[in-house]
Design an enzyme around this catalytic site. Sequence first.
Site, short mmCIF file in Angstrom:
data_model
loop_
_atom_site.label_atom_id
_atom_site.label_comp_id
_atom_site.label_asym_id
_atom_site.label_seq_id
_atom_site.Cartn_x
_atom_site.Cartn_y
_atom_site.Cartn_z
N GLY A 69 0.81 -1.22 0.00
CA GLY A 69 0.00 0.00 0.00
C GLY A 69 0.84 1.26 0.00
O GLY A 69 0.60 2.19 -0.79
N HIS A 96 3.95 -21.76 9.42
CA HIS A 96 5.40 -21.65 9.56
C HIS A 96 5.89 -22.61 10.63
O HIS A 96 5.34 -22.64 11.72
CB HIS A 96 5.75 -20.21 9.91
CG HIS A 96 7.19 -19.89 9.66
ND1 HIS A 96 8.19 -20.39 10.43
CD2 HIS A 96 7.77 -19.11 8.72
CE1 HIS A 96 9.35 -19.94 9.97
NE2 HIS A 96 9.12 -19.17 8.93
N ARG A 129 8.72 -25.26 4.23
CA ARG A 129 7.93 -24.95 5.41
C ARG A 129 6.76 -25.91 5.62
O ARG A 129 6.52 -26.37 6.73
CB ARG A 129 7.37 -23.53 5.29
CG ARG A 129 8.43 -22.48 5.44
CD ARG A 129 7.87 -21.09 5.19
NE ARG A 129 8.93 -20.10 5.41
CZ ARG A 129 8.78 -18.80 5.25
NH1 ARG A 129 7.62 -18.31 4.83
NH2 ARG A 129 9.77 -17.97 5.48
#
Lengths: 228, 261, 644
Positions: free
Chosen positions: C45, C266, C337
């Site tokens: 953003g 994770h 992961r």
Amino acid sequence: MNWFTKTFSSTIGRKIVMSITGLFLCSFLVVHLLGNLTLFRNDGGEAFNLYSHFMAHNGIIRTMEIVLLLGFLFHIYDAIVLNRRNSSARPINYAENHPEQNTGTWASRNMGLLGTVILVFLIIHLWNFFVPARFGGLDPVVIEDVEYENLYVRVVQSFQVWWYVLIYVLGMIALAYHLIHGFQSAFQSLGLTHKKYTPFIQIFGFAFSVLVCLGFAIIPIYFFFSQQ
Amino acid sequence: MAGNNPNAKLMNLTLKVWRQRNMNTPGQLVTYPVKNISPDMSFLEMLDVVNEELLIKGEDPIAFDHDCREGICGMCSLFINGRAHGPERGTTTCQLHMRSFKDNDTITIEPWRAAAFPVYKDLIVDRSAFDRIQQAGGYVSVNTGGVPDANEIPIPKTIADKAFDAATCIGCGACVAACKNASAMLFVSAKVSQLAMLPQGKVERKTRVENMVAQMDIEGFGACSNTGACAAECPVGISLENIAIMNREYISAKATSENVA
Amino acid sequence: MILDSKIPEGPLAEKWDKHKFNVKLVNPANKRKYDIIVVGTGLAGASAAATFGELGYNVKAFCYQDSPRRAHSIAAQGGINAAKNYQNDGDSIFRLFYDTIKGGDYRAREANVYRLAQVSVNIIDQCVAQGVPFAREYGGLLANRSFGGAQVSRTFYARGQTGQQLLLGAYSALNRQIAYGKVKMYPRTEMLDLVMVDGKARGIVTRNLITGKVESHSAHAVVLATGGYGNVFFLSTNAMGSNTTAAWRAHRRGALFANPCYTQIHPTCIPVSGSHQSKLTLMSESLRNDGRVWVPKTIELAKKLQTGEIKASDIAEADRDYYLERKYPAFGNLVPRDVASRNAKLVCDEGRGVGSSGLAVYLDFADAIKRDGLSAISAKYGNLFDMYAKITDENPYESPMRIYPAVHYTMGGLWVDYNLMTNLPGLYATGECNFSDHGANRLGASALMQGLADGYFVIPYTIGNYLAEMPATKVSTDHPAFKEAEQNVMAITNKLLSINGTRTVDDFHKALGQIMWDYCGMARNAEGLKFAKQEIKKLRAEFWRDVKVIGVNEELNMTLEKAHRVADFLELGELMVDDALNRNESCGGHFREESQTPENEALRDDENYAYVAAWQYAGEGQEPILHKEELKFENVKLTQRSYK
């Protein structure tokens, strides 16, 4: 306001003034102390009276006196302005605050208080020694056929009084603390820091503060006890 | 059900919390007894527990700022028992754990206090002054695109590391909160010195320091007394040396810039 | 509805350049006549808002935090990938593209990913020019490291605070535009509805989080850069305030939500310590370079560990199961992961987990310390070890760390085309908020890359193509569409405030999180998902009957803020379950127990599921409508991932 006044009325600008005047006043302390050491010459005050006469009447010294006065005034004026600004920067205080737990020395947080004590001391000191020496009111003394104001006698007499000695000792303790923080702080405010030199400045500043103030404080103590 | 210490003793505490409905209403410290606090809780999780209890009772929960809860976003604040971010060094409030307190302790919790940080509600303050200072010059004026290759300008590792140390400021405001003058010098100097050290930032170094310091003064922060409280309370260890660097930058900019306004 | 991804024709490597030439441009003098709303000021953003401002557009930027500098991009530790090949180790744009597609388990668009790899090099240049202090070698040039099992060293980093430094770079660019008056910043402001006028996104309705004031903002285009929705699980590594509300409200207005079930868990997070836990903390993946993961071989020993009867050091080497090294000899502790996370869950489900909850495995540095010395390990991981010690009160130099997987990133998001525009004209989504680049699994150090690629180098081009075709006339916020949206927001707010039930918002949020974690977490199956769907429906009904939100709208009201967000999570959760149920294959972060190899590895079904699942909101209580965008792979060969 032009850029100049703007610069010196900014917070950093005022700190620059505080630093420069502060260091200048430190240099004055050295001169003053060296002169005062003549009191210790066992000559009945002859050297001291000559020295004080010189200080009161020499043209260059008289000019420097104005500079010195300005130094004091700027130092005090900016201290007051900064102090007011600083207190208005925190209009509501903490109900519980423990600044002593975060390393800053006591002196660093109380420079205003120390400065005020020093100022009170200074007024007493000037009233007693500087005003009569400069504007008259001292007994005369003759040295080598010339008449001088006998400031030495005033010194000796003054330091017979225990509470007067106490004021001096307290004044010098305040000054020592003021300088212990102020000396090295001035270098920080002026941006004069360096990995190599800053540790030296800090050690020197501490030694300077303690030795100079000790030097001044010994005088009243010496006279108090030596004349008993 | 403590995770690492199954036998950890639960604590009972007394909280004294600053409650203030909004900016225009005066506030006061309100006392809350708190029971069964696990030493493994973070300080903010302890407040979560208090708030859940208040809510169930239909009372307004204690408003406090927080977001990442890993010590990096800088959103959490709190002046705890007279210390910014509480008693532990190098720690944000969200990383402070209740094991730093003892059973039956009284804990006083206040918002950051500074004229430039008005209280919005309870423990939440408005820190937009910090943003305005950054807007005054805390950037390198480069547009997106049209920049040289990243390896075009080598930067000595020591300089890059030092600039990084300054750049880690999280903008939490603990420096202002801890300073007896509510001074923002450490915050402002971190950005000024980061960019003054790097070749990219050197181009605008004069206008940057002039404008950022001017904005800092407009916001109503106090001056620096070199007490060192800011650096001592900084959760990421921003060094006091940055303030000296900023002073140096300021003096040299004021002396040599062509800005006469 | 036909989903047109608008991928340009031509060879992969030329698509973006050709597209950049073909997009229509807005005359420089006309740019100031266009307004763009950017919601969210993280990497995606802030970089977009700053760049729009530089180009000359008028920008209004919004964030819920007190400053744009606080967005959760700031917490990214590891680094940012870029195909610079500064290390001369064989990296290239194509290799980064290939690794990303493969890492995403072949569920991402080739063209988007290739473009991402292409602009990755510009990002590094841009950030360095802004004064971002990346790590450097003694020669003064930029340093790189290998990250997340990559075979090349292409990760740029700033100690363990890369996200912070990149965000502060973007924040500084944003500040510059705010100072110029090109960007108007609205902090502590939350978007609560999207406004569609004549079929185009023309504005948003926001709530000022300080005063409660509900306001309309009109513009020519709306960009959502509002991050991911990992907080649907209540416990995640996301910031406390991270939420799906802006994206979800846009979804309710017609924007498709793509692949919501793709969640990244994770493997190396600090385990939950109790019911008071409010969020989870990530420990950098780099720890697996030197730490060895193990649990006891037997349940009996694990039991004794859980009750505190024995310590890790009491367990003999022969009684330890280094299960990653045992099962994946080639990659060992460095498996991706999703594999590492799933295996941790497996051993804990067997009852061999450690810690008082039994939901943790050991990450042991004893061998590394023996091999490299304490000082070497401390130099590498000192700050991480300190953080661990601070949180857990345990010394990782002496006893092994306890770790457990935690929700970290969501690959799904609003569906966007090649231009990053959603199916709603004028509504864009960038960064983690969209679904586009990571497929079913994101590689380490790629989130920062995507956020900045979208914001600095993609959307500034593509948005011009849209604006050039529309007149610069503004829509007044008095337009009925704005009034309707404001009333909608107030209606939700008033409803929440009027229930005055008995359960807190957090209570509902935790309950939802538990359902999501148990049935739509690391391993999913049809039965569980169906059960979860019913549970979520029940929970949602109870929320609207029994939630306790006190106070009024016209004040700083944290409970009300949370209630809005949790209301949306309660709907999103169900959609995630729907999507997970629909996708009867395992891929990347989505593991369906029904679809696994004999060795319990994820088994893709390219025949039936090589598509993007884009869901359309069909109204309250209605089942969502699935739209499929087929994924075509012309430049890579689909293979089964293997880390044996």
